[in-house]
Write a protein that holds these residues in place. Structure first.
Motif, PDB file in Angstrom:
ATOM      1  N   ASP A   1      15.107 -13.136   2.562  1.00 28.91           N
ATOM      2  CA  ASP A   1      15.493 -13.055   1.111  1.00 28.91           C
ATOM      3  C   ASP A   1      14.481 -12.634   0.419  1.00 28.91           C
ATOM      4  OD1 ASP A   1      18.076 -13.182   1.493  1.00 28.91           O
ATOM      5  OD2 ASP A   1      18.500 -15.135   0.906  1.00 28.91           O
ATOM      6  N   THR A   2      13.055 -13.706   0.824  1.00 25.94           N
ATOM      7  CA  THR A   2      11.918 -13.374   0.041  1.00 25.94           C
ATOM      8  C   THR A   2      11.176 -11.893   0.209  1.00 25.94           C
ATOM      9  OG1 THR A   2      11.498 -15.716   0.138  1.00 25.94           O
ATOM     10  CG2 THR A   2       9.633 -14.438  -0.302  1.00 25.94           C
ATOM     11  N   ILE A   3      11.253 -11.643   1.166  1.00 26.87           N
ATOM     12  CA  ILE A   3      10.541 -10.370   1.596  1.00 26.87           C
ATOM     13  C   ILE A   3      11.357  -9.037   1.274  1.00 26.87           C
ATOM     14  CG2 ILE A   3       9.011 -11.287   3.382  1.00 26.87           C
ATOM     15  CD1 ILE A   3      10.858  -9.841   5.451  1.00 26.87           C
ATOM     16  N   THR A   4      12.668  -9.299   1.051  1.00 22.09           N
ATOM     17  CA  THR A   4      13.412  -8.250   0.632  1.00 22.09           C
ATOM     18  C   THR A   4      13.829  -7.956  -0.925  1.00 22.09           C
ATOM     19  OG1 THR A   4      15.361  -9.291   1.244  1.00 22.09           O
ATOM     20  CG2 THR A   4      14.433  -7.743   2.772  1.00 22.09           C
ATOM     21  N   ARG A   5      13.051  -8.855  -1.775  1.00 22.06           N
ATOM     22  CA  ARG A   5      13.256  -8.686  -3.226  1.00 22.06           C
ATOM     23  C   ARG A   5      12.739  -7.280  -3.787  1.00 22.06           C
ATOM     24  NH1 ARG A   5       9.941 -13.700  -3.253  1.00 22.06           N
ATOM     25  NH2 ARG A   5       8.434 -12.140  -4.215  1.00 22.06           N
ATOM     26  N   ASP A   6      13.369  -7.063  -4.668  1.00 21.62           N
ATOM     27  CA  ASP A   6      12.913  -5.914  -5.294  1.00 21.62           C
ATOM     28  C   ASP A   6      11.459  -5.717  -5.744  1.00 21.62           C
ATOM     29  OD1 ASP A   6      15.283  -4.663  -5.160  1.00 21.62           O
ATOM     30  OD2 ASP A   6      15.970  -5.423  -7.296  1.00 21.62           O
ATOM     31  N   ASP A   7      10.519  -6.628  -5.909  1.00 18.58           N
ATOM     32  CA  ASP A   7       9.130  -6.791  -6.031  1.00 18.58           C
ATOM     33  C   ASP A   7       8.372  -6.515  -4.900  1.00 18.58           C
ATOM     34  OD1 ASP A   7       9.985  -9.350  -5.661  1.00 18.58           O
ATOM     35  OD2 ASP A   7       8.252 -10.210  -6.587  1.00 18.58           O
ATOM     36  N   ILE A   8       8.747  -6.623  -3.761  1.00 18.28           N
ATOM     37  CA  ILE A   8       8.256  -6.431  -2.340  1.00 18.28           C
ATOM     38  C   ILE A   8       8.525  -4.926  -1.956  1.00 18.28           C
ATOM     39  CG2 ILE A   8       7.978  -6.883   0.026  1.00 18.28           C
ATOM     40  CD1 ILE A   8       7.344  -9.350  -1.583  1.00 18.28           C
TER      41      ILE A   8
ATOM     42  N   ASP B   1       7.947  -1.283  -0.065  1.00 18.08           N
ATOM     43  CA  ASP B   1       8.080  -0.821   1.532  1.00 18.08           C
ATOM     44  C   ASP B   1       7.038  -1.143   2.011  1.00 18.08           C
ATOM     45  OD1 ASP B   1      10.759  -0.200   0.941  1.00 18.08           O
ATOM     46  OD2 ASP B   1      10.396   2.023   0.743  1.00 18.08           O
ATOM     47  N   THR B   2       5.681  -0.632   1.544  1.00 13.14           N
ATOM     48  CA  THR B   2       4.281  -0.799   1.905  1.00 13.14           C
ATOM     49  C   THR B   2       4.080  -2.048   2.428  1.00 13.14           C
ATOM     50  OG1 THR B   2       3.542   1.084   1.016  1.00 13.14           O
ATOM     51  CG2 THR B   2       1.996  -0.300   1.950  1.00 13.14           C
ATOM     52  N   GLU B   3       4.459  -3.151   1.698  1.00 15.84           N
ATOM     53  CA  GLU B   3       4.286  -4.476   1.972  1.00 15.84           C
ATOM     54  C   GLU B   3       5.041  -4.951   3.012  1.00 15.84           C
ATOM     55  OE1 GLU B   3       2.341  -8.335   1.812  1.00 15.84           O
ATOM     56  OE2 GLU B   3       1.721  -6.443   1.028  1.00 15.84           O
ATOM     57  N   LEU B   4       6.193  -4.547   3.035  1.00 17.29           N
ATOM     58  CA  LEU B   4       7.250  -4.911   4.019  1.00 17.29           C
ATOM     59  C   LEU B   4       6.857  -4.384   5.520  1.00 17.29           C
ATOM     60  CD1 LEU B   4       9.847  -6.639   4.491  1.00 17.29           C
ATOM     61  CD2 LEU B   4      11.101  -4.330   3.969  1.00 17.29           C
ATOM     62  N   ARG B   5       6.384  -3.173   5.397  1.00 14.70           N
ATOM     63  CA  ARG B   5       5.698  -2.790   6.580  1.00 14.70           C
ATOM     64  C   ARG B   5       4.606  -3.636   7.217  1.00 14.70           C
ATOM     65  NH1 ARG B   5       3.825   2.699   5.355  1.00 14.70           N
ATOM     66  NH2 ARG B   5       1.716   1.573   4.976  1.00 14.70           N
ATOM     67  N   LYS B   6       3.708  -3.859   6.261  1.00 12.41           N
ATOM     68  CA  LYS B   6       2.491  -4.711   6.735  1.00 12.41           C
ATOM     69  C   LYS B   6       3.079  -5.987   7.036  1.00 12.41           C
ATOM     70  CE  LYS B   6      -0.747  -2.971   3.181  1.00 12.41           C
ATOM     71  NZ  LYS B   6      -1.250  -3.265   2.002  1.00 12.41           N
ATOM     72  N   ILE B   7       3.914  -6.520   6.448  1.00  9.27           N
ATOM     73  CA  ILE B   7       4.536  -7.675   7.134  1.00  9.27           C
ATOM     74  C   ILE B   7       4.949  -7.538   8.636  1.00  9.27           C
ATOM     75  CG2 ILE B   7       6.279  -9.585   6.866  1.00  9.27           C
ATOM     76  CD1 ILE B   7       6.077  -9.311   3.885  1.00  9.27           C
ATOM     77  N   TRP B   8       5.984  -6.704   8.773  1.00 12.29           N
ATOM     78  CA  TRP B   8       6.374  -6.150   9.988  1.00 12.29           C
ATOM     79  C   TRP B   8       5.347  -6.105  10.894  1.00 12.29           C
ATOM     80  CZ3 TRP B   8      10.892  -6.986  12.192  1.00 12.29           C
ATOM     81  CH2 TRP B   8      11.394  -6.540  13.458  1.00 12.29           C
TER      82      TRP B   8
END
Length: 94
Positions: free
Chosen positions: A50-57, A59-66
């Motif tokens: 839920d934290t990483i799929t908030r609107d303020d995250i 796609d680039t940051e999500l990719r870095k996390i993955w």
């Protein structure tokens, strides 16, 4: 961003030939969630998702996390993650 142990465990189940080893989406979900026996671990994973799929995250940051996770499957566009592995994780606590 510090990755919780539950997310690291979850993403470590995404190996390159995963889709060859399962015959359905349900089997894939069961496979990647199989190490998470406790409801508490699944809830912790859900909170992090839920934290990483908030609107303020982004796609680039999500990719870095993955990419910083132990996952063996790479996603080059962070936008693919919510409809793929992240969707699978959401089933963990629903």
């Amino acid at each position: 961003m510090e990755l919780p142990a539950e997310f690291r465990e979850f993403t470590s189940q995404f190996y390159q030939d995963l889709l060859d080893d399962v015959s359905s989406l349900d089997e894939m979900i069961d496979t990647v969630l199989s190490p998470m026996k406790s409801q508490s671990d699944r809830q912790k994973l859900g909170i992090f998702i839920d934290t990483i799929t908030r609107d303020d995250i982004s796609d680039t940051e999500l990719r870095k996390i993955w990419w910083s996770s132990p996952a063996d499957i790479a996603f080059y566009d962070g936008a693919e993650l919510p409809s793929g592995p992240i969707m699978v994780a959401r089933t963990a606590w629903v």
